[in-house]
Design a protein around this motif. Sequence first.
Motif: not given
Length: 465
Positions: A71-75, A120-127, A161-171
Motif C-alpha cells: 500500500f501507499v500512505t497519504v498523510l 497497491p492499496k491507497i490509504v489516506t489519513k487526514m488530521y 474505504l481507506l480514507f479517514d478524516f480524524v478530528d485531532a482535538g483542540t490542542r
Amino acid sequence: MARYDPFSPTFEHPLINSSPDYTSRNGSFRSSRAIGDLSTITAQMSFRERFKRIRSLEEDKNQIIEDRNSFVTVLLDGDNMIFTKDLVSKGEKGGKEAANLIFDTVAAFITEHLHHLDSPKIVTKMYANVKTLSEHLAKLKVIEKSTVFDEFVRGLSSTQLLFDFVDAGTRPESTREKVADQFNLNLYDCHCHQVILGCSSHTHYAKLLQETIKDNFLISHITLLEAVPFEKDMVPLKDTLKTTTFDNIFRTTKLAAAPAIPKGPLQAVTATLPALARVESNGTTGTTSSSSTPAITWATLTAQPTPPASKAPSTTRTSTPTSMKSPDGLAASVKPATTKPIDRNRHGQRIDKVDSSIPNHEIQRIKKLKLCNIFYLQGATYCTSNNCSHSHTYPLSKSERNVLREVARMTPCYYKMDCSDPECIYGHRCPQNKPDENGCWYGQECRFYGWGHAIDTRVVKTTKV
C-alpha cells in the motif's frame, strides 16, 4: 553415494566453510605457502557464491511478503493543507469529489513512480482541529456556515474505504503529533512502499524529516506534498526528497491571503477563537442606547450592584450610537493602510511587546467588562458577527484600550508565531511565561501549551509588512 571431505575446501563443496581452513584432518599445520594461498582464494570465492544464493532467497522471501498487502500512505495535516473553496463550499458533495480526486491523483503517481507494484492499496489519513477550522472557514466566507465543513468531512470519509478524516482535538500541537506518529508507523512498515506527506513548514515537521533522512534507505520512501510553497526550514529538504503537487485539490495560498478576506488585519481570521476566560459581565449588558438613557461612565457602572450570576442578563450585540463611540475613533469604518514593523528573534519567531506595568487587578477588571476585542481594537466594521455576545457600547478610554490590548494577547492567534500581520491583536506567545522556562503556572491547561513557552524574547531583526 559420494562423500565430501569437510576439511578439503573446493568450489563445488555445498557446505563450504566461509573462512579459510589452515589445518588438516589430523590437526597438523599446512606448511605449503602455495596451498594455503589457494585455499584462501577458493574459500573466499565460495563465500561470495553462498552469499549470492542466500541474498537471492531473501529477496524472493521479501518480495512475497511485501507484495501480499502492499500500500501507499497519504498523510495530511488538515490544519494547513486546506481544500480549495470550490470543493469545500459544496459540503458533502465536495467531500466526495475531493476524496475521488485524491485517489485518482495518487493512482497516477503510483503508475509513474511505483510501476513495479501491482494494484497497491491507497490509504489516506487526514488530521485537523475540525471545530476551529470550520469556524475559521465560515468567518472568511469560504463556506456559508460552519456546518458545511462537517458535511464536507462526512463526504470525504464515506467515499473511499481507506480514507479517514480524524478530528485531532483542540490542542495546537495535536495534529502535528498524530501526523508524525502515523508517519513513523507507516515508514517502517514493510508493506508500505511510499509515504506521501502533506504538512506545513512548521519546525516540528522539518526536524522530523531531517532526523529521518539521516537513514539513506528511507529517502526513496518519502514524497513531500506541496500546496502552499514551503518556507524556511522545509525548503532545503526539497533538494533531498521527492516532491509532488495535487493540482486543483488544495489551496496554494494561505487562508489569510484569500480573496474572501477584506483588506486589513487578520482579526477576521482569529475572531472565532473563544475568549481566554469566560466571566460574567459586571453590569454592562450592551443594550444601553437611545437619548432617554444617561451617558454611561465608569462611576455609574461601579455604583450599580452586580446582579447574581443566575440572573445576569445575556449580553447581546446592538448598534452603537454615535454618542457611545470612543473619543479615539475606535469605531472608524476603515483604517488606512499602514506599514508597521514586526519584531523577531534569532529564530525568526514573532516577538510582541508585553506591558508588564499594568496591574493585574486592572486586567481582571477589563476582562469582566466582556468587551469585543475586534470592535474596540480594530474598528466596528471588523466585527462581522450578527451574534456577537460581547459589548460594543462601553466608552473605552485610551488607557483602558491599552489594558484591553494586553487582555486580547491572552487569546492565542490561529497562526501562532508564524503570523505576519502587524495589526494582529491576539497572542503569539504565553504572556505568563518567562523566556527561560518551559511552561507557566497554568501547566498543560495553558492555551499556549506546547508552542508558546520558552520563547527567546531578544529582538534581533525587524520586518515590515
